[in-house]
Design an enzyme around this catalytic site. Structure first.
Site, PDB file in Angstrom:
ATOM      1  N   ASP A 144      -2.923  -7.569  -6.027  1.00 47.94           N
ATOM      2  CA  ASP A 144      -1.899  -6.533  -5.836  1.00 47.94           C
ATOM      3  C   ASP A 144      -0.517  -7.161  -5.993  1.00 47.94           C
ATOM      4  O   ASP A 144      -0.291  -8.265  -5.480  1.00 47.94           O
ATOM      5  CB  ASP A 144      -2.031  -5.944  -4.424  1.00 47.94           C
ATOM      6  CG  ASP A 144      -1.737  -4.449  -4.389  1.00 47.94           C
ATOM      7  OD1 ASP A 144      -0.901  -3.996  -5.192  1.00 47.94           O
ATOM      8  OD2 ASP A 144      -2.333  -3.745  -3.552  1.00 47.94           O
TER       9      ASP A 144
ATOM     10  N   HIS B 289       6.381  -4.513 -11.131  1.00 45.12           N
ATOM     11  CA  HIS B 289       5.848  -4.199  -9.802  1.00 45.12           C
ATOM     12  C   HIS B 289       4.453  -4.769  -9.573  1.00 45.12           C
ATOM     13  O   HIS B 289       3.989  -4.838  -8.453  1.00 45.12           O
ATOM     14  CB  HIS B 289       5.802  -2.681  -9.597  1.00 45.12           C
ATOM     15  CG  HIS B 289       7.163  -2.096  -9.401  1.00 45.12           C
ATOM     16  ND1 HIS B 289       7.633  -1.688  -8.173  1.00 45.12           N
ATOM     17  CD2 HIS B 289       8.170  -1.875 -10.280  1.00 45.12           C
ATOM     18  CE1 HIS B 289       8.859  -1.231  -8.307  1.00 45.12           C
ATOM     19  NE2 HIS B 289       9.216  -1.334  -9.581  1.00 45.12           N
TER      20      HIS B 289
HETATM   21  C1  GDG Z   1       2.629  -0.590  -7.170  1.00 45.24           C
HETATM   22  C2  GDG Z   1       1.958  -1.973  -7.141  1.00 45.24           C
HETATM   23  C3  GDG Z   1       3.526  -2.654  -5.331  1.00 45.24           C
HETATM   24  C4  GDG Z   1      -1.028   6.029  -0.798  1.00 45.24           C
HETATM   25  N1  GDG Z   1      -1.859   7.072  -0.586  1.00 45.24           N
HETATM   26  C5  GDG Z   1      -1.088   8.098  -0.204  1.00 45.24           C
HETATM   27  C6  GDG Z   1       0.240   7.661  -0.183  1.00 45.24           C
HETATM   28  N2  GDG Z   1       0.248   6.391  -0.553  1.00 45.24           N
HETATM   29  C7  GDG Z   1       1.463   5.569  -0.612  1.00 45.24           C
HETATM   30  C8  GDG Z   1       1.430   4.428   0.365  1.00 45.24           C
HETATM   31  C9  GDG Z   1       2.429   3.480  -0.280  1.00 45.24           C
HETATM   32  C10 GDG Z   1       2.204   3.725  -1.756  1.00 45.24           C
HETATM   33  O1  GDG Z   1       1.582   4.986  -1.898  1.00 45.24           O
HETATM   34  C11 GDG Z   1       1.262   2.706  -2.376  1.00 45.24           C
HETATM   35  O2  GDG Z   1       1.984   1.535  -2.587  1.00 45.24           O
HETATM   36  P1  GDG Z   1       1.246   0.157  -2.859  1.00 45.24           P
HETATM   37  O3  GDG Z   1       2.272  -0.890  -2.861  1.00 45.24           O
HETATM   38  O4  GDG Z   1       0.221  -0.043  -1.809  1.00 45.24           O
HETATM   39  O5  GDG Z   1       0.478   0.289  -4.242  1.00 45.24           O
HETATM   40  P2  GDG Z   1       0.736   0.899  -5.736  1.00 45.24           P
HETATM   41  O6  GDG Z   1       0.788   2.367  -5.731  1.00 45.24           O
HETATM   42  O7  GDG Z   1      -0.354   0.298  -6.557  1.00 45.24           O
HETATM   43  O8  GDG Z   1       2.160   0.337  -6.176  1.00 45.24           O
HETATM   44  C12 GDG Z   1       2.060  -2.585  -5.766  1.00 45.24           C
HETATM   45  C13 GDG Z   1       4.215  -1.313  -5.514  1.00 45.24           C
HETATM   46  O9  GDG Z   1       4.027  -0.802  -6.834  1.00 45.24           O
HETATM   47  C14 GDG Z   1       5.702  -1.412  -5.248  1.00 45.24           C
HETATM   48  O10 GDG Z   1       6.281  -2.381  -6.047  1.00 45.24           O
HETATM   49  O11 GDG Z   1       3.579  -3.017  -3.966  1.00 45.24           O
HETATM   50  O12 GDG Z   1       1.497  -3.876  -5.750  1.00 45.24           O
HETATM   51  O13 GDG Z   1       0.585  -1.872  -7.546  1.00 45.24           O
HETATM   52  O14 GDG Z   1       3.735   3.835   0.020  1.00 45.24           O
HETATM   53  O15 GDG Z   1       1.760   4.867   1.638  1.00 45.24           O
HETATM   54  N3  GDG Z   1       1.273   8.436   0.180  1.00 45.24           N
HETATM   55  C15 GDG Z   1       0.984   9.717   0.532  1.00 45.24           C
HETATM   56  N4  GDG Z   1      -0.282  10.217   0.523  1.00 45.24           N
HETATM   57  C16 GDG Z   1      -1.349   9.453   0.174  1.00 45.24           C
HETATM   58  O16 GDG Z   1      -2.490   9.927   0.183  1.00 45.24           O
HETATM   59  N5  GDG Z   1       1.995  10.505   0.923  1.00 45.24           N
END
Ligand code: GDG
Length: 480
Positions: free
Chosen positions: A364, A156
């Protein structure tokens, strides 16, 4: 259709709507579509020597099998090697790697324990999908226990260039273990190219025209599978009657100011300090934005036991205090910095009501927030996505305003451009972005990966000698 078995470090609480973490969201959606079993750590720690059998639960058609980690495993495997070595390294941050010895041994030990605990649950025609950097050697461990099912692995997060990976302890062993899988998937072309370069240089590797890589005397299929979101479901959440009521409420409190939104786990890879500095620069060089704009940054707590996370938290608290102290007034708080989890439904509303989605990671894998922001917009009056060129999402979300997350001045200029962008241009960009994330959504992602895994020639070719060779190539050097 074969049963799907998903293995990841953490198994999300499927009943908890306040989840964060891209993996949790995406995997749940994949399993719901097919049914199956999800195996991993339950998030608890127990003293060494405690024997607790795996816990089995069934929620909406998904069986979860979870087990706790010992406190030592948590320190060495989770905090130590996964989050203290692999996470910073694969995000190109050698300066943050903690090279303490003992971590790798713990990492190997837990992967071996996971394989022991999972093996009895496997059925001969299962298809197994292992996720992320915590479990790179799990496939090899399962093969050692005689597992002949198709096993795929998806990373990921980014795969860093070989010049960086070369600094990791036993990096050749780490990469070699990936050759126990039938398919290894990456988020972007950049990650795939970095992997290929590594195996060419260190494993005498070559890749054929159908994406099969041979190296270290073994072979695996490789591919690029950019992850998406459940676009229509997220959109529906942002437009439900409940969301509309919340929006009305929000408008009363924040509007008529323009809103810039940032949502991230509080992680040093997300570029938060420079993002805040860019906002301060915007207020400095374009003073017309003072009292006209609010920046809301949600920074959900994460991995708080890792030292580097405490450092960045302090830095952000200082920065946000400084910005509000310098620019704020009794009738205006320029920056709303929120360090806690926010319910997903609230996020959808905040995205829809924000004129700018500010996503500026230093590196990322993909970044799902960028896609969620686009999904939530109102096509009649959409906001503008400002996106780091170092997010995997920038490979496909071309109509965003693409920025260098290290360049504070450039980001400030882009924010200004986004805040003043004419309606027609916003609509044009939004239409194209929405079409992209609709086409390449989480359903397409999991279908593409699972189809590739089902059809990979590697597993079909796997005969006994192949299996033995793959196993020998990945034997754990320390015999843990
Ligand atoms: C890894 C990889 C890759 C965030 N704060 C809250 C919250 N979130 C949710 C967001 C989004 C998710 O968490 C974050 O996803 P990201 O993709 O931005 O980042 P990572 O957590 O680092 O994920 C990344 C991913 O895996 C998938 O393959 O894209 O690059 O690092 O959905 O909305 N959700 C809630 N409260 C929060 O305060 N409910």
């Amino acid at each position: 259709m074969s049963r799907l078995v998903v293995v990841s470090n953490r198994v999300a609480d499927l009943t908890d709507p306040v989840q964060s973490g891209g993996l949790a969201v995406a995997v749940k959606e994949a399993l719901e579509a097919r049914g199956g079993l999800w195996f991993g750590w339950d998030g608890n720690t127990v003293p060494a020597g405690t024997r607790i059998p795996p816990k089995i639960t069934k929620v909406s058609g998904i069986t979860t099998v979870t087990l706790p980690l010992t406190q030592r495993d948590y320190r060495e495997y989770y905090l130590g090697f996964s989050n203290g070595v692999l996470w910073p390294m694969l995000h190109y941050r050698l300066d943050l790697v903690n090279f303490k010895s003992g971590y790798l041994k713990g990492y190997k030990r837990v992967n071996s324990k996971f394989a022991d605990a999972l093996s009895p649950f496997l059925k001969p025609d299962d298809i197994i999908w292992v996720h992320d950097f915590h479990l790179l050697p799990l496939g090899a461990e399962l093969r050692k226990r005689g597992c002949r099912q198709r096993i795929g692995f998806f990373l990921h997060i980014p795969f860093c260039p070989p010049e960086i990976l070369a600094a990791a302890p036993e990096n050749e062993w780490l990469v070699r273990t990936l050759f126990a899988y039938d398919l290894v998937g990456f988020q972007t072309r950049t990650d795939l190219d970095n992997f290929r370069r590594y195996v060419e240089v260190h494993g005498g590797g070559s890749t054929d025209s159908i994406g099969v890589t041979s190296a270290f005397g073994a072979k695996t299929a490789i591919g690029c599978f950019p992850i998406g979101i459940d676009t229509d479901a997220f959109r529906a959440m942002a437009t439900s009657p409940e969301a509309k009521a919340r929006i009305r409420d929000l408008r009363k409190r924040i509007l008529p100011r323009q809103l810039i939104i940032g949502v991230d786990r509080l992680d040093y890879s997300k570029g938060l300090p420079d993002r805040l500095r860019a906002y301060a620069r915007l207020l400095e060089i374009y003073p017309e934005n003072r009292k006209a704009v609010t920046f809301m940054q949600i920074a959900a707590p994460t991995r708080e036991d890792v030292e580097a996370y405490g450092d960045i938290r302090e830095e952000l608290e200082q920065l946000s205090g400084a910005i509000n102290g310098r620019f704020g007034d009794f009738d205006w708080t320029p920056l709303r910095y929120i360090h806690r989890h926010i319910p997903r439904k609230t996020l959808a509303v905040l995205f829809r009501e924000s004129q700018v989605g500010f996503v500026s990671p230093l590196r990322d894998g993909m970044n799902l927030v960028a896609k969620e922001y686009v999904a939530a917009q109102d096509g009649r009056n959409p906001g503008v996505l400002v996106l780091s060129k170092f997010a995997g999402a920038a490979e496909t979300l071309k109509e965003a305003l693409i920025v260098n997350p290290y360049d504070v001045d450039e980001m400030a200029e882009c924010l200004q451009k986004a805040l003043g962008m004419p309606l027609e241009e916003r609509k044009r960009r939004q239409k194209a972005l929405l079409a992209t994330i609709r086409k390449h959504d989480v359903h397409e992602w999991q279908e593409n990966f699972l189809n590739a895994l089902t059809n990979t020639p590697i597993a079909t070719d796997r005969d006994d000698s192949d299996a033995v060779r793959a196993r020998d190539a990945t034997l754990l050097p320390h015999g843990v």
